[in-house]
Design a protein around this motif. Structure first.
Motif, PDB file in Angstrom:
ATOM      1  N   TRP A  10       0.865  -1.299  -0.103  1.00 58.80           N
ATOM      2  CA  TRP A  10       0.092  -0.108  -0.026  1.00 58.80           C
ATOM      3  C   TRP A  10       0.787   1.135  -0.098  1.00 58.80           C
ATOM      4  O   TRP A  10       0.438   2.190  -0.559  1.00 58.80           O
ATOM      5  CB  TRP A  10      -0.997  -0.009   1.124  1.00 58.80           C
ATOM      6  CG  TRP A  10      -2.274  -0.891   0.878  1.00 58.80           C
ATOM      7  CD1 TRP A  10      -2.153  -2.329   1.345  1.00 58.80           C
ATOM      8  CD2 TRP A  10      -3.324  -0.605   0.007  1.00 58.80           C
ATOM      9  NE1 TRP A  10      -3.493  -2.889   0.515  1.00 58.80           N
ATOM     10  CE2 TRP A  10      -4.041  -1.905  -0.129  1.00 58.80           C
ATOM     11  CE3 TRP A  10      -3.772   0.348  -0.487  1.00 58.80           C
ATOM     12  CZ2 TRP A  10      -5.384  -2.194  -0.700  1.00 58.80           C
ATOM     13  CZ3 TRP A  10      -5.070   0.318  -1.336  1.00 58.80           C
ATOM     14  CH2 TRP A  10      -5.873  -0.914  -1.360  1.00 58.80           C
ATOM     15  N   TYR A  13       1.751   1.732  -3.450  1.00 60.42           N
ATOM     16  CA  TYR A  13       0.837   2.285  -4.080  1.00 60.42           C
ATOM     17  C   TYR A  13       0.631   3.869  -4.268  1.00 60.42           C
ATOM     18  O   TYR A  13       0.543   4.601  -5.047  1.00 60.42           O
ATOM     19  CB  TYR A  13      -0.696   1.921  -3.812  1.00 60.42           C
ATOM     20  CG  TYR A  13      -0.924   0.316  -4.267  1.00 60.42           C
ATOM     21  CD1 TYR A  13      -0.316  -0.417  -5.319  1.00 60.42           C
ATOM     22  CD2 TYR A  13      -1.810  -0.423  -3.512  1.00 60.42           C
ATOM     23  CE1 TYR A  13      -0.721  -1.588  -5.682  1.00 60.42           C
ATOM     24  CE2 TYR A  13      -2.033  -1.875  -4.026  1.00 60.42           C
ATOM     25  CZ  TYR A  13      -1.373  -2.342  -4.889  1.00 60.42           C
ATOM     26  OH  TYR A  13      -1.680  -3.587  -5.082  1.00 60.42           O
ATOM     27  N   PHE A  14       0.693   4.452  -2.900  1.00 60.53           N
ATOM     28  CA  PHE A  14       0.750   5.574  -2.429  1.00 60.53           C
ATOM     29  C   PHE A  14       1.780   6.180  -3.102  1.00 60.53           C
ATOM     30  O   PHE A  14       1.591   7.466  -3.847  1.00 60.53           O
ATOM     31  CB  PHE A  14       0.788   5.941  -0.944  1.00 60.53           C
ATOM     32  CG  PHE A  14       0.114   7.206  -0.517  1.00 60.53           C
ATOM     33  CD1 PHE A  14      -1.065   7.396  -0.342  1.00 60.53           C
ATOM     34  CD2 PHE A  14       1.294   8.116  -0.390  1.00 60.53           C
ATOM     35  CE1 PHE A  14      -1.367   8.883  -0.082  1.00 60.53           C
ATOM     36  CE2 PHE A  14       0.928   9.795  -0.213  1.00 60.53           C
ATOM     37  CZ  PHE A  14      -0.407   9.784   0.092  1.00 60.53           C
ATOM     38  N   LEU A  17       1.640   6.474  -6.689  1.00 62.17           N
ATOM     39  CA  LEU A  17       0.336   7.532  -7.247  1.00 62.17           C
ATOM     40  C   LEU A  17       0.869   9.155  -7.005  1.00 62.17           C
ATOM     41  O   LEU A  17       0.763   9.987  -7.820  1.00 62.17           O
ATOM     42  CB  LEU A  17      -0.870   7.431  -6.509  1.00 62.17           C
ATOM     43  CG  LEU A  17      -1.958   6.565  -6.994  1.00 62.17           C
ATOM     44  CD1 LEU A  17      -2.999   6.376  -5.853  1.00 62.17           C
ATOM     45  CD2 LEU A  17      -2.345   7.146  -8.056  1.00 62.17           C
ATOM     46  N   TYR A  18       1.707   9.216  -5.802  1.00 57.04           N
ATOM     47  CA  TYR A  18       2.070  10.602  -5.523  1.00 57.04           C
ATOM     48  C   TYR A  18       3.033  11.300  -6.597  1.00 57.04           C
ATOM     49  O   TYR A  18       2.911  12.360  -7.228  1.00 57.04           O
ATOM     50  CB  TYR A  18       2.953  10.567  -4.203  1.00 57.04           C
ATOM     51  CG  TYR A  18       3.405  11.931  -3.842  1.00 57.04           C
ATOM     52  CD1 TYR A  18       2.504  13.084  -3.095  1.00 57.04           C
ATOM     53  CD2 TYR A  18       4.684  12.409  -4.178  1.00 57.04           C
ATOM     54  CE1 TYR A  18       3.019  14.074  -2.841  1.00 57.04           C
ATOM     55  CE2 TYR A  18       5.338  13.598  -3.740  1.00 57.04           C
ATOM     56  CZ  TYR A  18       4.374  14.326  -2.968  1.00 57.04           C
ATOM     57  OH  TYR A  18       4.587  15.704  -2.819  1.00 57.04           O
TER      58      TYR A  18
END
Lengths: 425, 233
Positions: A10, A13-14, A17-18
């Motif tokens: 996770w 993922y973050f 995306l960032y």
């Protein structure tokens, strides 16, 4: 699933995306500037420029490369070509001499010495070069005719510039591996353009970066023995707060590795060199004195290594684990797969809504969507069509190419840690 | 020289946008996850109805319809086979889902209890059908635990393998013993067959503990049929 594994997944993922959001924001922040940016070809004056081609066993491509330099749209009397033969064991020197004879009216010089490495070859040439500016051109690359004018125009517009980098593209990709690299290069040149606008460029690519000679000499030339001297000089420029920009449409066409073996050799130099230079310039890392370069770009460089390893870990978990279990199951049933094949052919699939992990699926869909948006914008930036070489290779590029690169990172880091043999060129 | 600056506002804005996208992704995932639970509950209801229908068919068969018994048996058995197959698949998916999702333990245990009870009901029903319809089928009760039991996975693989070979003639009823504290019927059946370790299987009212390798399992299954099956060597 292991809790630590889930948390790492996770986090990745973050962060992914960032980074995607950050680059898109940065692009849109400068959108009007990018849209109206035009390269100048008309120059008020033509400074003397030396183009240096360092070579090591390049008998097959030196001719084409040198001729692309001689064909540059730049006054002949203001352009010199210096070909450096770094102790080649093939006929590179003979080809150079033939070229010099054939273009006897042009300013061509040949430097030949025993093998010393690329940086030493470059330094030797710089010290002898007559140009106010010099360009370095790898022997496996060719340049567009107006590149030099466009790049010199940038120096004339902004006298504080130290390096102008080109926009690198893959030359006529034939294999799927080359097509993957084409996509990778197109994305990179888009990022480099943005990075240039925020003074965050950390590499001056070997193929046709143009340097202000006085600054390079002041800083002591290229670092001898450094695996990625083009990256080291860019870091050094950043440390001394010199400006590096990309000329967004000065296209240089380079031959990308055709096989995995060649690709590994190239990436071994890049990734190992990248890590060595990162460690060397670690004092810039999270150093506010260096603005966005220290606070954003340096952590991003480090995160590329970390995320490569994480991506490899995740891929292994999601592929090797099931493959291992399947092999074990095969052994248990004594490899009697006929009933299973019959079952498969009878379409007895167990498609069950409970088997789909929607939370992970939706996150991956978002990341994929953003990646494709970036890929599309990068193609527009490079004035290329995403479908130019077909679309089939986009699937393995998205799902497998970066796994291969991650595996390279893992092997290279392991080798570096256990102190494997040194690599030159 | 470069004039350095830190784009703090942009880092922050990117962070906020990322957080929003992240939350959107999570919410979408959660919404779909809740659909999965709803689906599992719907499946439960469907199976309850199927079971009631089966019971009715059985009652009809055993009390009123003495003539034409073969036809009724055939319909009854087809329904039973399909129900058992669906039950097994849903149970597998439920276990995988529980491992992956944020479904809470209590919710999961309730659903799993329901599935296990269904398994027992169908197992008993299959035994009745076996006798009444004189159907040549083999039923296997399979006791396993999901955690720290490598042999359970292996036994599951082998049972699936034989299910693919014998198809409708073999009915496997998997019982996850992890929830035996919640569901007393598991202990009841375990005590009946004196199950002490996992994996264990019960074929023709005889229990076999530990991993039963492929050759032995094949022998056990083949010898349990009344007539020799073409799939048996």
């Amino acid at each position: 699933m292991n809790i630590i594994f889930t948390i790492l997944l996770w986090i990745s993922y973050f962060v992914t995306l960032y980074l995607g959001v950050y680059w898109l924001l940065t692009y849109f922040e400068k959108y009007s500037e990018f849209k109206n940016e035009k390269s100048k070809i008309r120059l008020s004056e033509f400074p003397y420029v030396s183009v240096i081609i360092p070579t090591y066993n390049e008998e097959n491509c030196i001719k084409q490369t040198a001729e692309s330099v001689l064909a540059l749209n730049y006054p002949r009397e203001k352009l010199e070509l210096i070909m450096v033969n770094d102790g080649s064991t093939d006929n590179t020197l003979e080809v150079m001499e033939q070229l010099k004879k054939r273009y006897s009216k042009r300013n061509i010089r040949i430097i030949s010495h025993k093998n010393m490495g690329k940086a030493a070859s470059m330094n030797k040439a710089i010290w002898r070069a007559k140009g106010e500016y010099f360009a370095c051109l790898d022997a496996d690359s060719t340049v567009d005719r107006n590149n030099l004018r466009k790049m010199i125009a940038m120096f004339q517009k902004d006298s504080t510039l130290a390096i102008v980098t080109p926009a690198m593209k893959v030359k006529e990709p034939k294999t799927w591996l080359q097509k993957f690299q084409r996509l990778e290069y197109i994305t990179s040149l888009f990022f480099m353009r943005i990075m240039g606008h925020f003074d965050m460029i950390y590499v001056a690519p070997g193929p046709f970066s143009v340097y202000k000679k006085s600054i390079v000499k002041k800083l002591g030339g290229f670092e001898i023995g450094n695996l990625t001297e083009d990256m080291e000089i860019a870091y050094r420029m950043q440390r001394h707060h010199y400006k590096i920009r990309q000329c967004f449409d000065a296209y240089v066409h380079t031959i990308a590795p055709k096989s995995l073996r060649e690709l590994y050799k190239q990436r071994n130099r890049w990734y190992k060199g990248g890590l060595i230079n990162f460690v060397k310039y670690r004092n810039i890392f999270f150093n506010p004195k260096y603005g966005d370069f220290g606070m954003f770009m340096m952590p991003v460089v480090l995160s590329l290594y970390i995320f490569s390893l994480m991506a490899l870990g995740f891929t292994s978990y999601f592929t090797i684990n099931p493959i291992w279990h399947s092999l074990r199951d095969l052994f248990l049933i004594r490899f009697n797969i006929i009933p299973h094949i019959k079952d498969f052919l009878a379409f007895n699939f167990n498609i069950n809504i409970l088997n789909i992990t929607f939370s992970r699926f939706s996150m991956l869909a978002l990341i994929l969507g953003m990646s494709f948006a970036l890929l599309y914008i990068a193609h527009r930036n490079a004035k290329e069509s995403i479908r130019r070489y077909g679309v089939l290779h986009l699937v393995p590029y998205t799902f497998f190419y970066f796994v291969i690169l991650s595996a390279f990172v893992f092997i290279i880091l392991t080798q570096t840690l256990i102190g494997a043999k040194q690599q030159k060129w | 020289m470069v004039e350095r600056k830190i784009s703090k506002h942009k880092y922050l804005l990117a962070g906020v946008i990322t957080l929003l996208i992240f939350l959107l992704g999570m919410s979408l995932g959660l919404v779909w996850d809740s659909k999965r639970v709803q689906w599992a509950e719907k499946e439960n209801k469907q199976r309850d109805l199927d079971y009631q229908s089966l019971q009715f068919q059985y009652l009809y068969l055993s009390t009123l319809q003495k003539q034409g018994q073969n036809e009724t048996c055939s319909v009854l058995y087809t329904t039973l086979e399909q129900s058992v197959k669906d039950l097994g698949q849903t149970l597998d998916a439920l276990i995988a889902y529980q491992k992956e999702s944020s479904m809470n333990d209590e919710e999961y245990r309730l659903l799993e209890r329901d599935y296990i009870l269904d398994n027992f009901r169908y197992w008993l029903f299959a035994k009745q059908v076996q006798e009444t319809c004189e159907k040549d089928i083999v039923t296997i009760l399979y006791f396993y635990t999901k955690y720290d039991c490598g042999e359970c996975n292996d036994q599951g693989t082998l049972l699936t393998h034989f299910k693919k070979i014998f198809k409708d003639s073999l009915l496997v009823f998997p019982i996850d013993t992890e929830i035996k504290n919640d569901e007393i019927s598991i202990s009841l059946i375990e005590a009946r067959y004196n199950i002490t370790k996992y994996p264990s299987i019960v074929i023709k009212d005889r229990k076999y503990e530990g991993l039963i390798e492929i050759e032995r399992l094949e022998n056990l299954i083949c010898s349990s049929f009344k007539k020799k099956q073409p799939e048996c060597k």
